[in-house]
Motif scaffolding. Structure first.
Motif, PDB file in Angstrom:
ATOM      1  N   ASP A 136      -3.209  -4.588  -6.231  1.00 57.34           N
ATOM      2  CA  ASP A 136      -3.567  -4.823  -4.834  1.00 57.34           C
ATOM      3  C   ASP A 136      -2.379  -4.682  -3.895  1.00 57.34           C
ATOM      4  OD1 ASP A 136      -6.234  -5.341  -5.467  1.00 57.34           O
ATOM      5  OD2 ASP A 136      -5.795  -7.436  -5.925  1.00 57.34           O
ATOM      6  N   ASP A 137      -1.173  -4.618  -4.431  1.00 53.14           N
ATOM      7  CA  ASP A 137       0.021  -4.484  -3.601  1.00 53.14           C
ATOM      8  C   ASP A 137       0.364  -3.010  -3.432  1.00 53.14           C
ATOM      9  OD1 ASP A 137       0.060  -7.200  -3.558  1.00 53.14           O
ATOM     10  OD2 ASP A 137       1.750  -7.440  -4.933  1.00 53.14           O
ATOM     11  N   ILE A 138       0.185  -2.501  -2.215  1.00 56.28           N
ATOM     12  CA  ILE A 138       0.441  -1.089  -1.952  1.00 56.28           C
ATOM     13  C   ILE A 138       1.715  -0.970  -1.116  1.00 56.28           C
ATOM     14  CG2 ILE A 138      -0.399   1.000  -0.829  1.00 56.28           C
ATOM     15  CD1 ILE A 138      -3.189   0.157  -1.389  1.00 56.28           C
ATOM     16  N   TYR A 139       2.666  -0.201  -1.646  1.00 60.91           N
ATOM     17  CA  TYR A 139       3.892   0.092  -0.903  1.00 60.91           C
ATOM     18  C   TYR A 139       3.657   1.340  -0.062  1.00 60.91           C
ATOM     19  CZ  TYR A 139       6.163  -3.273  -3.971  1.00 60.91           C
ATOM     20  OH  TYR A 139       6.503  -4.414  -4.635  1.00 60.91           O
ATOM     21  N   GLU A 140       4.130   1.300   1.197  1.00 58.22           N
ATOM     22  CA  GLU A 140       3.922   2.410   2.113  1.00 58.22           C
ATOM     23  C   GLU A 140       5.233   2.710   2.831  1.00 58.22           C
ATOM     24  OE1 GLU A 140       0.438   3.913   5.061  1.00 58.22           O
ATOM     25  OE2 GLU A 140       0.847   1.774   5.025  1.00 58.22           O
TER      26      GLU A 140
END
Length: 861
Positions: A136-140
């Motif tokens: 659920d942790d998305i790096y952008e």
């Protein structure tokens, strides 16, 4: 886009400093955000307002990292130090990220692109793959420019090329644009996501939808009857068969129809080309991992064909993934001379041959009865990329081909078919590798039953879960308790460094008149390590912590002015002298006095000596407990006694000679004088003492037994073959209840001693083997020597030193081995005499020692 691909390829293929492991291939500036739906502050947070994103090359070939580094000026640092909020939980989580974060580049990280809705900034997005972080942790990472900017396009193209190399373990140079685009993850749109609270930042709703979308994993389905079958492309405009294809929902019906279609295997030899049925492209295809199958010799005839499913081990995901549901596995043998003249295995689908290879010792095959599976390795050569000069031209010197390795598996349809294939493969494989027929080797059904038991087998593992039928392969290795934790923290950092390097200051390069000589043979005592290097012998000692230190060198080993270049050595006379065997005249042995560093005697044995061993193994001295020693020729086992007079040193009263050549090649003894003898025919013979007929004869190895070691008490025999080790438990109890061994008592007709086969698991080889590492070829395996008994064994192959705990092997945990990788191929290795905690390693130009605790599981390398 061709110009962009050329630039990206030049970045990855450069031969300057940027091509070195750990170097940055590309670096861009921007800002890093984190979409964390459950965070206290909200779904979207700016972690690094100013940062750089680097594409970094890893130490292992075809491995890369995305590395984000925070850039902070003085004003921002002051503000950061003084601005402390109340959201301590989130602050602690973000503080754990630090000022630099590295992400392993793989398909599991779901790499995709995005855009800031408010400002139109281009972004790249990913999660922490391989199960290391929350999905659920998305790096952008936002770049200063739109999606049409050259910087964004170059970054996207470079990452996809690196993903291609990581996924398929080969160069991206021949990859099509469609194959690269297929590696870009496509999130499934969902409604109901949270809205972004930050002005000018990428929308959290899109991030939440991407996080909620299932990853398109390329793995075997849980139900054996439901996997979808990869199909051929529908037209010349779609990606070619065997290539990764863009993920979409459009071809689902076509894929389902293809899965329902019955296979149509051909009864003719597999061909490297085929005419495929025109079907819509599948959702995922792993055929791109398979090399083009070679042509099979015309002399081959089909011996067996069974329906099966084909899987391949995907390094990036760490799983066996299905390639083809409807296929057949075939065994082929020479139609005139049988399997002894050659044999092949092939996997064929309706569209043509998928796999085709000869049966060799390098297949490293194992059977898995619980899942009716057969697993093996396929090696193939890949032409290396042409090195580029700084001006872009091709270098003059052409590099040699690189060896690549795949781990393949087939699952049979029923238990009866699995048993049928296992027996047929065992019979054909042993004939092909030993180049002799079953009749010539006098093997009957009872012998084959015993050989089949010794063949590689995965057993004792938990039943696979519905996640992946092949996932249980890793259970034996990774589910161990805390008793086998790494103890690196107890060792100094310098233990990872070579203790000593043999350089020009230590070794006179002209000493043996061979400037190209390298280290070859190693033997150790409690206080010394001796390493043969061409015509010289290096002498090393140990400091009080067990580290190797150079002491002296026996230069120009000669007898009567003729150089002696030993390929086998044996300590003698309470470690005061050394017996040398020169392969240029194997019928002679030489005695080297270690005190005077001169060859003092030459013995004419009368046999071509193939191996030597101490007459009595001893825990007190590396030279054994007797002044004599044993030797073997192709058909003789004999004792050598240097004290004999009359010009002969072979004790005729302690010699046994067969009437024909037995191709004997190895010998070892126990502390009680029992003798084990191995042959190039895979035969093991056990003698109570030299001069009598063998008490026990076994045929358990399907390849030559190159080296033997025997435990002090004679209960265990360790045989080294090319691609595996065999540990024989020869202890037995007679009908009268007397405890003895197969050395002194004949085995019952149905009570042959069991053997445990030790080797590297095929999927581990696919991970470890790359480039010059090549095929498995084990160096002599040895027990540690201790008055308290043996506890470990060690061997090596390529640049890897490998060790097992004896207790683990006896308990059936054969996959709990540990590994240490070196920069060069290991020439020889063994435990320091009397110490099971220290392994002495001879590299081509180095001599070092390493603590056994420094060896790691393959999963932790």
């Amino acid at each position: 886009m061709s110009w962009l691909r050329s630039i990206a390829s030049a970045i990855l293929g450069s031969d300057d400093a940027s091509a070195q492991p750990g170097s940055d291939l590309l670096c861009v500036e921007g800002a890093l955000f984190l979409d964390r739906p459950d965070a206290i502050r909200g779904g979207h947070q700016c972690i690094f307002p100013h940062a750089t994103l680097a594409l970094r090359r890893g130490e292992v070939p075809h491995s890369f990292y995305l590395v984000v580094t925070r850039t902070v000026d003085e004003d921002e640092q002051e503000f950061s130090d003084s601005d402390k909020g109340d959201d301590s939980d989130d602050d602690d989580d973000l503080a754990a990220i630090g000022n630099e974060r590295a992400f392993v580049l793989s398909t599991s990280m779901r790499f995709h692109t995005g855009e800031c809705a408010d400002e139109g900034l281009a972004t790249v997005r990913w999660i922490e793959g391989d199960g290391a972080g929350s999905p659920d942790d998305i790096y952008e990472f936002a770049l200063p420019g739109s999606r049409t900017s050259p910087t964004f396009k170059l970054l996207r193209e470079s990452v996809l090329q690196c993903l291609y190399e990581r996924t398929f373990q080969r160069s991206h140079e021949n990859a099509s644009e469609a194959e690269l685009d297929a590696l870009l993850w496509v999130p499934t749109s969902k409604s109901g996501g949270k809205s972004s609270k930050g002005k000018g930042k990428p929308k959290a709703a899109a991030a939440a939808a991407a996080a909620a979308a299932p990853a398109p994993r390329k793995q075997a389905p849980s139900n054996p009857t439901t996997p979808t079958r990869p199909a051929a492309p529908s037209s010349k405009n779609t990606p070619r068969a065997g290539s990764p294809t863009p993920r979409s929902d459009a071809p689902q019906k076509a894929a389902a129809a293809a899965a329902a279609a019955p296979p149509s295997p051909s009864k003719t030899k597999p061909s490297s080309t085929s005419s495929a049925t025109v079907i819509e492209p599948p959702v995922v295809s792993l055929r791109g991992l398979l090399p083009r199958p070679p042509a099979m010799p015309e002399s081959m005839d089909l011996a067996l064909e069974l329906d099966a499913e084909l899987f391949v081990y995907e390094v990036s995901s760490g799983e066996f993934c299905i390639v083809e549901k409807n296929c057949t596995i075939q065994l082929w043998a020479d139609r005139v001379k049988g399997a002894a003249a050659g044999a092949w295995v092939a996997v064929e689908a309706a569209s043509g041959a998928l796999v085709c290879q000869p049966l060799t010792t390098s297949m490293n095959h194992v059977f898995w009865p619980e899942n009716l599976a057969f697993i093996w390795n396929l090696y193939y050569s890949v032409a290396p990329k042409k090195p580029m000069t700084k001006r872009g031209g091709a270098a003059a010197a052409a590099a040699s081909d690189c060896m690549q390795c795949l781990s393949l598996a087939v699952e049979l349809g029923s238990d009866s078919e699995f048993k049928q294939f296992r027996r047929a493969f065992t019979e054909i494989h042993i004939q092909a590798t030993l180049e002799a027929s079953l009749k010539a080797m006098s093997l009957d059904d009872t012998d084959m039953d015993y050989i089949e038991q010794q063949a590689g087998q995965l057993g004792g593992a938990a039943k696979p879960t519905n996640r992946d039928r092949f996932a249980a392969l890793s259970d034996d290795e990774d589910s161990d308790d805390n008793s086998d934790k790494d103890s690196d923290e107890d060792e100094d950092e310098e233990d990872d460094l070579p203790d000593h390097v043999v350089d020009d200051d230590d070794v006179n390069s002209d000493a043996d008149d061979d400037k190209n000589a390298t280290n070859s043979v190693l033997t150790t005592t409690r206080d010394r390590a001796y390493v043969v290097r061409g015509g010289s012998i290096g002498v090393f000692g140990f400091d009080n912590r067990g580290h190797v230190k150079f002491e002296t060198q026996v230069k120009k080993v000669r007898f009567n002015r003729e150089p002696v270049r030993a390929n086998k050595v044996l300590l003698l006379d309470n470690e005061a002298s050394m017996v040398l065997s020169d392969p240029r005249d194997a019928s002679k042995l030489y005695k080297l006095d270690l005190a005077t560093e001169t060859v003092v005697d030459e013995w004419n044995i009368g046999h071509k000596v193939r191996d030597m061993s101490a007459a009595l193994k001893s825990a007190e001295s590396a030279s054994g407990g007797d002044a004599t020693f044993l030797g073997v020729s192709d058909r003789s086992v004999f004792r050598v006694d240097p004290r004999l007079a009359g010009g002969t040193v072979v004790d005729s009263g302690h010699e046994y000679t067969y009437s024909k050549s037995m191709d004997i090649c190895s010998v070892a003894t126990s502390s009680g004088g029992q003798v084990a003898v191995g042959s190039n025919k895979g035969e093991l013979r056990l003698f109570s003492n030299v001069g009598k007929r063998a008490t026990t004869a076994l045929v358990g190895a399907s390849e030559p037994i190159a080296h033997l070691d025997v435990s002090m008490d004679g209960h265990y025999v360790l045989a080294t073959a090319v691609s595996s080790l065999l540990l024989y438990d020869v202890a037995l109890v007679t009908a009268k209840g007397v405890e003895t061994t197969a050395f002194t008592s004949r085995m019952p007709a149905k009570g042959r001693p069991p053997a445990t086969r030790l080797t590297l698991r095929p999927e581990h080889l696919a991970k470890l083997s790359s480039g010059a590492n090549g095929m498995v070829k084990f160096k002599p395996a040895k027990f540690n020597v201790s008055p308290n008994g043996e506890t470990s064994l060690v061997t090596s192959t390529g640049p890897y030193v490998i060790s097992w705990l004896l207790k683990d092997v006896l308990d059936g945990r054969v996959n709990r081995y540990t590994v240490k990788q070196f920069a060069e191929t290991v020439a020889d290795d063994q435990f320091r005499f009397g110490d099971d905690g220290r392994i002495v390693v001879a590299l081509p130009n180095d001599v070092t020692s390493v603590a056994r605790s420094q060896l790691k599981r393959v999963a932790r390398l």
